[in-house]
Write a protein that holds these residues in place. Structure first.
Motif, PDB file in Angstrom:
ATOM      1  N   LYS A 336      -0.719   4.329  14.570  1.00 63.61           N
ATOM      2  CA  LYS A 336      -1.128   2.941  14.379  1.00 63.61           C
ATOM      3  C   LYS A 336      -0.177   2.209  13.452  1.00 63.61           C
ATOM      4  CE  LYS A 336      -4.621   2.163  11.571  1.00 63.61           C
ATOM      5  NZ  LYS A 336      -4.045   1.390  10.444  1.00 63.61           N
ATOM      6  N   THR A 337      -0.099   2.740  12.212  1.00 60.42           N
ATOM      7  CA  THR A 337       0.549   1.972  11.162  1.00 60.42           C
ATOM      8  C   THR A 337       2.045   1.840  11.408  1.00 60.42           C
ATOM      9  OG1 THR A 337      -1.107   2.883   9.720  1.00 60.42           O
ATOM     10  CG2 THR A 337       0.715   1.743   8.675  1.00 60.42           C
ATOM     11  N   THR A 414       1.778   0.787   1.806  1.00 58.36           N
ATOM     12  CA  THR A 414       0.450   0.897   1.190  1.00 58.36           C
ATOM     13  C   THR A 414       0.578   0.755  -0.323  1.00 58.36           C
ATOM     14  OG1 THR A 414      -0.221   2.388   2.947  1.00 58.36           O
ATOM     15  CG2 THR A 414      -1.592   2.366   0.981  1.00 58.36           C
ATOM     16  N   LYS A 445      -4.177  13.355   2.231  1.00 56.20           N
ATOM     17  CA  LYS A 445      -4.510  11.929   2.235  1.00 56.20           C
ATOM     18  C   LYS A 445      -4.834  11.365   0.846  1.00 56.20           C
ATOM     19  CE  LYS A 445      -6.058  11.575   7.069  1.00 56.20           C
ATOM     20  NZ  LYS A 445      -5.203  12.639   7.517  1.00 56.20           N
ATOM     21  N   LYS A 463      -5.573   8.137  -6.094  1.00 58.29           N
ATOM     22  CA  LYS A 463      -5.880   7.115  -5.090  1.00 58.29           C
ATOM     23  C   LYS A 463      -5.675   7.742  -3.720  1.00 58.29           C
ATOM     24  CE  LYS A 463      -1.732   4.568  -3.723  1.00 58.29           C
ATOM     25  NZ  LYS A 463      -0.684   5.552  -3.921  1.00 58.29           N
ATOM     26  N   GLY A 464      -6.484   7.311  -2.749  1.00 57.83           N
ATOM     27  CA  GLY A 464      -6.328   7.920  -1.434  1.00 57.83           C
ATOM     28  C   GLY A 464      -7.380   7.469  -0.460  1.00 57.83           C
ATOM     29  N   ALA A 465      -7.413   8.156   0.693  1.00 57.91           N
ATOM     30  CA  ALA A 465      -8.393   7.834   1.721  1.00 57.91           C
ATOM     31  C   ALA A 465      -9.783   7.978   1.107  1.00 57.91           C
ATOM     32  CB  ALA A 465      -8.245   8.783   2.895  1.00 57.91           C
ATOM     33  N   HIS A 567      -9.202   5.409   8.702  1.00 57.34           N
ATOM     34  CA  HIS A 567     -10.651   5.517   8.817  1.00 57.34           C
ATOM     35  C   HIS A 567     -11.122   5.082  10.215  1.00 57.34           C
ATOM     36  CE1 HIS A 567     -14.756   3.904   7.889  1.00 57.34           C
ATOM     37  NE2 HIS A 567     -14.810   5.085   7.309  1.00 57.34           N
TER      38      HIS A 567
HETATM   39  P1  ATP Z   1      -0.730   6.337  11.304  1.00 58.64           P
HETATM   40  O1  ATP Z   1      -1.601   5.287  11.884  1.00 58.64           O
HETATM   41  O2  ATP Z   1       0.695   6.110  11.616  1.00 58.64           O
HETATM   42  O3  ATP Z   1      -1.230   7.729  11.459  1.00 58.64           O
HETATM   43  P2  ATP Z   1      -1.700   6.020   8.681  1.00 58.64           P
HETATM   44  O4  ATP Z   1      -0.999   5.314   7.576  1.00 58.64           O
HETATM   45  O5  ATP Z   1      -2.987   5.465   9.141  1.00 58.64           O
HETATM   46  O6  ATP Z   1      -0.635   6.105   9.783  1.00 58.64           O
HETATM   47  P3  ATP Z   1      -1.486   8.250   6.981  1.00 58.64           P
HETATM   48  O7  ATP Z   1      -0.215   7.689   6.469  1.00 58.64           O
HETATM   49  O8  ATP Z   1      -1.591   9.701   7.250  1.00 58.64           O
HETATM   50  O9  ATP Z   1      -1.901   7.536   8.300  1.00 58.64           O
HETATM   51  O10 ATP Z   1      -2.592   7.814   5.969  1.00 58.64           O
HETATM   52  C1  ATP Z   1      -3.916   8.279   6.098  1.00 58.64           C
HETATM   53  C2  ATP Z   1      -4.801   7.684   5.007  1.00 58.64           C
HETATM   54  O11 ATP Z   1      -4.314   8.083   3.741  1.00 58.64           O
HETATM   55  C3  ATP Z   1      -4.809   6.174   5.000  1.00 58.64           C
HETATM   56  O12 ATP Z   1      -5.842   5.667   5.787  1.00 58.64           O
HETATM   57  C4  ATP Z   1      -5.067   5.848   3.542  1.00 58.64           C
HETATM   58  O13 ATP Z   1      -6.450   5.829   3.267  1.00 58.64           O
HETATM   59  C5  ATP Z   1      -4.451   7.026   2.815  1.00 58.64           C
HETATM   60  N1  ATP Z   1      -3.116   6.682   2.302  1.00 58.64           N
HETATM   61  C6  ATP Z   1      -2.077   6.203   3.009  1.00 58.64           C
HETATM   62  N2  ATP Z   1      -1.014   6.006   2.230  1.00 58.64           N
HETATM   63  C7  ATP Z   1      -1.350   6.366   0.997  1.00 58.64           C
HETATM   64  C8  ATP Z   1      -0.675   6.402  -0.268  1.00 58.64           C
HETATM   65  N3  ATP Z   1       0.598   6.029  -0.391  1.00 58.64           N
HETATM   66  N4  ATP Z   1      -1.358   6.824  -1.329  1.00 58.64           N
HETATM   67  C9  ATP Z   1      -2.622   7.218  -1.212  1.00 58.64           C
HETATM   68  N5  ATP Z   1      -3.331   7.210  -0.082  1.00 58.64           N
HETATM   69  C10 ATP Z   1      -2.707   6.787   1.034  1.00 58.64           C
END
Ligand code: ATP
Length: 906
Positions: A336-337, A414, A445, A463-465, A567
């Motif tokens: 997605k991102t 992010t 995450k 910080k995180g998901a 999410h």
């Molecule tokens: P894609 O859609 O390409 O898989 P994404 O950004 O949704 O990318 P990830 O990069 O694996 O997938 O991120 C998963 C989750 O981790 C995000 O939804 C967010 O909540 C958390 N996250 C992303 N970037 C960070 C960061 N730099 N620090 C902390 N948490 C993060």
């Protein structure tokens, strides 16, 4: 060379402390100045290995003759030599040589195109120059440079580790050991082998996890890999399923030609009592006529041209077979991102237990305020806001800079959004110090840092998901500012609420660190009793062109699936907005759902689910395999180091050129230079076009051979005068193969190429309909040539003139058929057949000029036993060519009618 390893008296770099190594290299933790780096560059040269020696020219020339069909030509030449028919011998040899030369030139062009494209994939490195991090081409690194690395990076030179967090590298390129080894700063024994030098990183190996910094100790040929010269640059063989299919076809054809030639000899000898020299001449003529010499070179050049055109459209093809696979893709699984969305993140809302704040502004410019009920909220008054913004700001690696009024981001988006949030809120970070960190990882995450605040107290910031952070919290910052037990249900409903608006949600948490605890953190520390502070909702707008591309894919019968780490609520909201919606099955599957499912259960639903959320990289492999189980041809995107296995498993692995790690790019078939989903859609379109053009060329070229073989066969079987001399057959073959057929490589896409369903990858280039067309066209053009020849012969025209007329008929017949072949199934009876491909006109003109030479130039007359012909013969042959064109169109119309009836019957 400033390489420590060359000094015999000093212990090697890996056996000395980082400080000693820095001193010896005349550098420091702050790296080199740009001026000093330039000076060193002049001394040691570029950081690259010389390309592996090319295959010697004579081997490449010989390789051109290694083709079953060419063997037939060579055998024919040998027979001519035995009969001491030197002119024919010379012409046949000339044809074989010209064919080899064309093959060599085309191969050279193809290789050059691919080389140029490989160069576009050069490795970049993050280097400290003049005290600031800059991104440079890894070629420019010199000993003494300080470089930083993270999981997924390719190590750009030999490095002595200066800092390491959880740092691991996979060094199988060097040691053969595929299990990653942990890297650290401490020196190792002097006699440690390459695999045991845990304080070194070696050029060409891959960082698989963690992050770190190192100082360059050796570059280019002085590196470990350069010294042992194991990295032979692999040149991808220019072979594809398609060329293999055609190769097998060539072999079958060769066998058929030999069998038919034998039958011809028997009939000619036993029934018609041909003289032996005549029979040999006829048999050789037949064999030469039936061999489509130009085919292999033609397919290679079409694919290579296609790769070049795809590169211009921002998709770099790393492996040729991917071009074909792209044309038959049925499902695209996309991140997605950044691929579907812009990856320009802006924090929109901050939610704490007490309040919900709105954030103004868009992009990375820190202009805008944080508002509570329309009123600016300051950090001194709102301690809850302060806590969230502080953790988000400290646990963060991004920075934003202004130049010429434009704000740009260094770091991941992010983090950038959260950095800008801090600036808008007026956060001050004076007096804070980061003691240690656990970098973000799409598996866990979250990101965590250990901080010392201005009072000297230490805090673990996370910080995180949000679901992952919630799992680690037992308490929360309550509405009154006091720490109280976690109200998980309340937070989950807030997360769902923000997600349903398509916002990406991050949670902030902390834990004070007791006095006496160390100043380092491990993963395990984050699992303990955190205090949840609040949530931040971030927008990441969809790319408008991706929305269009998704709609286009649907029309082309290609299903698009979103696989994201985000999410479920957020993913579904964005999926809906972009036109990715599940039909029939569940709307979304999460990583947890996937884990609970057996392979069979996943296979049962995988085709109906279009959004996969909260996935980890290993889920991608399961999704791809489940789809492939249903016979889907899957293109899968990826950027992280852990995505590599899924990209390898997919039929077309697509890596992100900007966001993607080196490890991902190495595993991919295609690299997108703009990370954009729309580029995948365009590449699929291009893949379909290229496949069509290969088909058109085959359909054009084979009747050329069929018609001539027919002419020779009929003459011998019925005991008639031979209408063609073997050298004349060669003339036709070369003229059409060299000039006319290449024009089809430049053919544009058929209209509606993206409105038809994907091609079944199991079908052959020439199916029943096209096989029938090849036979019919052979009969038409061959029949016309026979007619022209025997009509002239009957009227007592001299043999050389009658034969010249037959050759002219074949040439003009093929010229007319070229226009039939421009459109596969569509009617060519339209003005459009005269437009859209200038190469067709160039080729036609070249072919006509050559044919005029064949007819009128005296030396050509000698070589090819041709003779000048009158205008009436030209008129006759031209008229018949037009008739051939019209009859082929009638055949195409019948094919369309049959196909339409077949569809109705379905
Ligand atoms: P894609 O859609 O390409 O898989 P994404 O950004 O949704 O990318 P990830 O990069 O694996 O997938 O991120 C998963 C989750 O981790 C995000 O939804 C967010 O909540 C958390 N996250 C992303 N970037 C960070 C960061 N730099 N620090 C902390 N948490 C993060």
């Amino acid at each position: 060379m400033v390489s420590m390893e060359t000094r015999a008296e000093a212990p090697p770099v890996w056996a000395r402390t980082a400080g000693e190594v820095l001193d010896d290299l005349g550098t420091s933790h702050d790296g080199l100045t740009a001026a000093e780096a330039d000076r060193r560059y002049g001394e040691v040269g570029p950081n690259r290995l010389e390309a592996a020696a090319r295959v010697p020219w004579w081997k490449r020339v010989l390789a051109q003759f290694q083709d079953t069909l060419i063997y037939i030509l060579l055998a024919s030449a040998a027979a001519k030599a035995l009969l001491e028919d030197w002119v024919d011998f010379a012409v046949i040899m000339a044809v074989a040589v010209i064919n080899a030369a064309i093959g060599l030139i085309q191969e050279g062009r193809a290789e050059k195109a691919l080389d140029g494209i490989r160069a576009m994939l050069s490795v970049q490195a993050d280097v400290l120059r003049d005290g600031a991090w800059t991104r440079l081409d890894a070629d420019l690194l010199v000993p003494g440079d300080v470089v930083r690395l993270r999981g997924g990076d390719k190590v750009p030179a030999d490095l002595r580790v200066l800092a390491a967090t959880n740092l691991q590298a996979e060094e199988s390129a060097l040691t053969g050991e595929s299990v990653p080894t942990a890297k650290s700063v401490g020196e190792v024994a002097q006699d440690a082998g390459v695999g045991d030098r845990h304080d070194m990183l070696f050029s060409g190996t891959l960082v698989t996890a963690g992050s770190g910094q190192g100082v360059v100790t050796a570059t280019g040929p002085a590196t470990e890999v350069g010294r042992i010269q194991t990295l032979v640059q692999e040149v991808e063989p220019v072979e594809t399923p398609l060329s293999r299919q055609l190769d097998a076809f060539g072999k079958a054809l060769a066998l058929l030609i030999v069998v038919m030639a034998l039958v011809m000899v028997l009939i000619g000898r036993l029934i018609h009592d041909f003289s032996v020299p005549d029979l040999v001449s006829a048999t050789i003529g037949f064999a030469v006529a039936a061999v489509p010499e130009g085919l292999p070179a033609l397919v290679t050049i079409i694919l290579a041209l296609g790769v070049q055109q795809m590169a211009a459209r921002r998709a770099i093809v790393r492996r040729l077979p991917a071009v074909e696979a792209l044309g038959s893709v049925t499902t695209v699984c996309s991140d997605k991102t950044g691929t579907l969305t812009k990856n320009e993140m802006t924090a929109r809302v901050v939610v704490t237990r007490a309040h919900a704040y709105d954030v103004e502004g868009i992009g990375y410019a820190p202009t805008g305020r944080v508002l509570l009920d329309e009123e600016p909220a300051d950090l001194a008054t709102y301690r809850d806001l302060n806590a969230v913004v502080t953790v988000m700001g400290r646990c963060n690696d991004a920075e934003v800079h202004e130049s010429d009024g434009r704000w740009s981001l260094v770091g991941v988006p992010t983090d950038g959004a959260l950095r800008v949030l801090g600036l808008k809120a007026g956060l001050s970070e004076d007096g804070w110090e980061r003691l240690d960190e656990i970098p973000f990882d799409s598996e866990t995450k979250y990101m965590a840092t250990l901080e010392r605040d201005p009072t000297g107290a230490r805090t673990l910031c996370v910080k995180g998901a949000p679901d992952r952070v919630l799992d680690r919290c037992a308490r929360q910052h309550g509405a009154d500012g006091r720490v109280e037990p976690l109200d998980r249900a309340w937070w989950e409903s807030e997360i769902d609420r923000l997600g349903a608006d398509g916002l990406r949600v991050l949670a902030a948490a902390l834990r004070p660190v007791r006095h006496g605890d160390g100043s380092t953190i491990r993963d395990g520390d984050v699992d303990e009793d955190l205090v949840l502070l609040g949530l931040v909702g971030i927008v990441d707008p969809p790319r408008p062109e991706a929305v269009d591309a998704i709609a286009q894919c649907r029309r082309a019968g290609i299903r698009v699936k979103m696989i994201t780490g985000d999410h479920a609520g957020t993913a579904v909201a964005i999926g809906r907005e972009m036109g990715i919606v599940g039909e029939g099955g569940p709307e979304v599957l999460t990583g947890a759902d996937l884990e609970a499912m057996s392979t069979e259960q996943l296979r049962a639903v995988v085709r109906d689910v279009d959004v996969f959320a909260r996935t980890s990289p290993e889920h991608k492999i399961r999704i791809v395999s489940a789809l492939q189980h249903h016979g889907e041809v899957v293109a899968m995107t990826g950027d992280g180091v852990n995505d590599a296995p899924a990209l390898t498993q997919a039929d077309v692995g697509v890596a992100m050129g900007i966001k993607g790690t080196e490890a991902t790019k190495e595993a991919a078939d295609v690299v997108l230079t703009d990370d954009n989903f729309a580029t995948i859609e365009r590449a699929v379109e291009e893949g379909r076009r290229i496949y069509d053009n290969v088909r058109k060329s085959v359909l054009f070229l084979l009747p050329t051979n069929g018609a001539q073989a027919l002419v020779m066969l009929v003459a011998v079987v019925f005991g008639l005068t031979l209408p063609l001399q073997p050298v004349q057959v060669l003339w036709i073959n070369m003229v059409t193969a060299v000039s006319l057929s290449f024009a089809l490589a430049y053919e544009k896409a058929e209209p509606g190429v993206m409105d038809r369903p994907p091609r079944d990858p199991g079908t052959s280039v020439v199916d029943l309909t096209y096989g029938r067309r090849i036979v019919i066209v052979s009969l038409l053009i061959g029949g016309a040539a026979l007619f022209v020849f025997y009509r002239s012969d009957d009227r007592g025209v001299p043999l050389d003139e009658a034969q010249t007329a037959a050759v002219t008929m074949l040439a003009l017949g093929q010229l007319a058929y070229l226009f039939n072949s421009r459109f596969l199934d569509r009617s060519s009876l339209t003005p459009a057949v005269l437009r859209g491909n200038r190469a067709v006109w160039g080729a036609s003109a070249a072919m006509l000029v050559a044919q005029l030479g064949f007819v009128y130039l005296p030396f050509m007359n000698t070589w090819f036993a041709s003779a000048p012909i009158g205008l009436d013969v030209w008129a006759w042959t031209a008229l018949l060519a037009v008739v051939v064109f019209l009859l082929v169109e009638a055949g195409k119309a019948t094919d369309r009618w049959i196909a339409a009836r077949g569809r109705v019957a379905e």
